[in-house]
Design a protein around this motif. Sequence first.
Motif, short mmCIF file in Angstrom:
data_model
loop_
_atom_site.label_atom_id
_atom_site.label_comp_id
_atom_site.label_asym_id
_atom_site.label_seq_id
_atom_site.Cartn_x
_atom_site.Cartn_y
_atom_site.Cartn_z
N ASP A 235 0.81 -1.23 0.00
CA ASP A 235 0.00 0.00 0.00
C ASP A 235 0.84 1.27 0.00
N ARG A 236 2.06 1.18 0.51
CA ARG A 236 2.83 2.42 0.59
C ARG A 236 3.93 2.50 -0.48
N GLN A 237 3.89 1.59 -1.44
CA GLN A 237 4.87 1.58 -2.52
C GLN A 237 4.97 2.95 -3.19
N ILE A 238 6.19 3.44 -3.33
CA ILE A 238 6.44 4.63 -4.15
C ILE A 238 6.62 4.10 -5.58
N ALA A 239 5.65 4.42 -6.41
CA ALA A 239 5.60 3.83 -7.75
C ALA A 239 6.87 4.11 -8.54
N GLY A 240 7.42 3.06 -9.13
CA GLY A 240 8.55 3.22 -10.03
C GLY A 240 9.85 3.61 -9.37
N ALA A 241 9.96 3.40 -8.05
CA ALA A 241 11.19 3.81 -7.34
C ALA A 241 12.41 3.06 -7.88
N LYS A 242 13.44 3.81 -8.21
CA LYS A 242 14.68 3.21 -8.76
C LYS A 242 15.90 3.47 -7.88
#
Lengths: 403, 132
Positions: free
Chosen positions: A373-380
């Motif tokens: 739920d707390r994923q930062i989308a596309g984090a690299k």
Amino acid sequence: MASASDELWILGIHMTNFGKRPESDIVDLAAEAVSGALSDGGVTMKDMGVIGAGNLMAANAGIGQQLQKQLGQTGIPVYNVANACATGATALRVAAMAVKAGECDMGLAFGVEKLSGAGLLSGGSRKEDSSTWTPSGRYGAVAPVDGRIGTEIMPGVFAQIGMEYGHKYGGTSFELFAKISEKNHSHSTLNPKAAYTKKMTLEEIMGDVMIAYPNTRPMCSANCDGAAAAVVVSGAKLKTLSKEQQRRAVKLTASILTTDPWEESCQILPDVNTLTRNAATQAYEQAGVGPSDLDLVELHDCFATAELVHYDNLMLCEQGGAVDFFNSGATWRTGTTPVNVSGGLESKGHPIAATGIANVWEVATHLRGEGGDRQIAGAKVGLTHVIGLGSACGIHILEKSAA
Amino acid sequence: MAKQVPLVDYLELGDDPHLVANECTSCGARFFDRRNACASCEGTAFKKAAISTTGEVRAYTIVAFAAPGVPVPYVAALIDCAGTSVRANLLNVTPDPEHVTLGMKVRLITEVIGTDDEGTEAIGFGFEPLGG
């Protein structure tokens, strides 16, 4: 381009739930974290060539060897480390150095602490005045000085660090610092491993028990129990492992530890600024990235007043621009540079020696796309930062696997 | 007058109470405790230096929660005394953010912190607002 053998990767990593863990002692918590990290990496104690072991409150207890007796005594070297709140980062640094030096191709690092209900860690008790004044200690003090010559309590020390920034650059207020805490408490609602997951309004934060102005209780790091562990592997070794292990491995592109160089006022108020800036400069250079490349940052918000100064120290904003940077919304999880999406030390909790690896777990989890739920989308790319007073600063930069 | 001792050895009592530091003769860095070498330049020669008794508040906190036996609230501050940083309490000021301000000018004062069984007074120090 560095050769594979120069590369460092996090192969497996785990953090326990933070909070009150009365059923588990420090060995249980350490074993839980290490078992989790080993199984996450698909390896066992037999694969490890070195252990960096962190525990602060019982630093003379040999926690590394205790952990081995719990999970596997393979005879490898253990480095028990203590470096204040940078203890976990220091343990990770030990494993990273050993692998980078080529002494082994896999190393284990862990940090563990039992702190539930610990209260004030420094300045938490005071001896009574003696019946005859007798000078003692390096200042020839005839009586306890905490509360008589300034303060030794951490909420007060870090309050002054935030206030000093406000004096230098302007724009700070009780409300501003409380808003930083509001952000982290809001973030914590998405983190099931956090010690506290309750959203708090600005009014609730400002109206809570004052500890050391401007830090109220929810603006202070939460004492709790917890552990975290990580397995570091060389790039060369990783190439021999399975595709799935390679896919989930997270590249450790910078691992830096600094201490505070002399500054005029460092004997009076511990300096957390210069060594953080120095560590950040070295880390960005080692990783070949800049602050604008960071998709998330887990920094040492031991108090709300500390988070502000580290925006500047980590060069997430222009020098002197931390207040405007925060007010722009940049550090909320929806902003340009999400900071402490885990809830930070103020709500996730701060089991001291665990913190420097738990923040690496948080960033690694996002880079793996496993943040739920707390994923930062596309984090690299992400950065972790801890400060141990005295002082030591640990910074690690992590990069998503290309595999 | 009762016999007096300073709370710490870097407080010099007498007619003109002031703080004294060990100053590096090479680079001028000042230390309130003894050092084997200067932390700034590694010089090993020090001389005593009197610290200005007036200064400016560069940072403060109002401690509301402390160990049992420590009276609260109190104001702890970092004071810039003509270039030398000093840690002290602020005295003779209402301990709230309306009365304590960053940048306020202050001066050193001493106070009796207690009397021991032999009748000796321990003298501490703090800073109070100038012209307040």
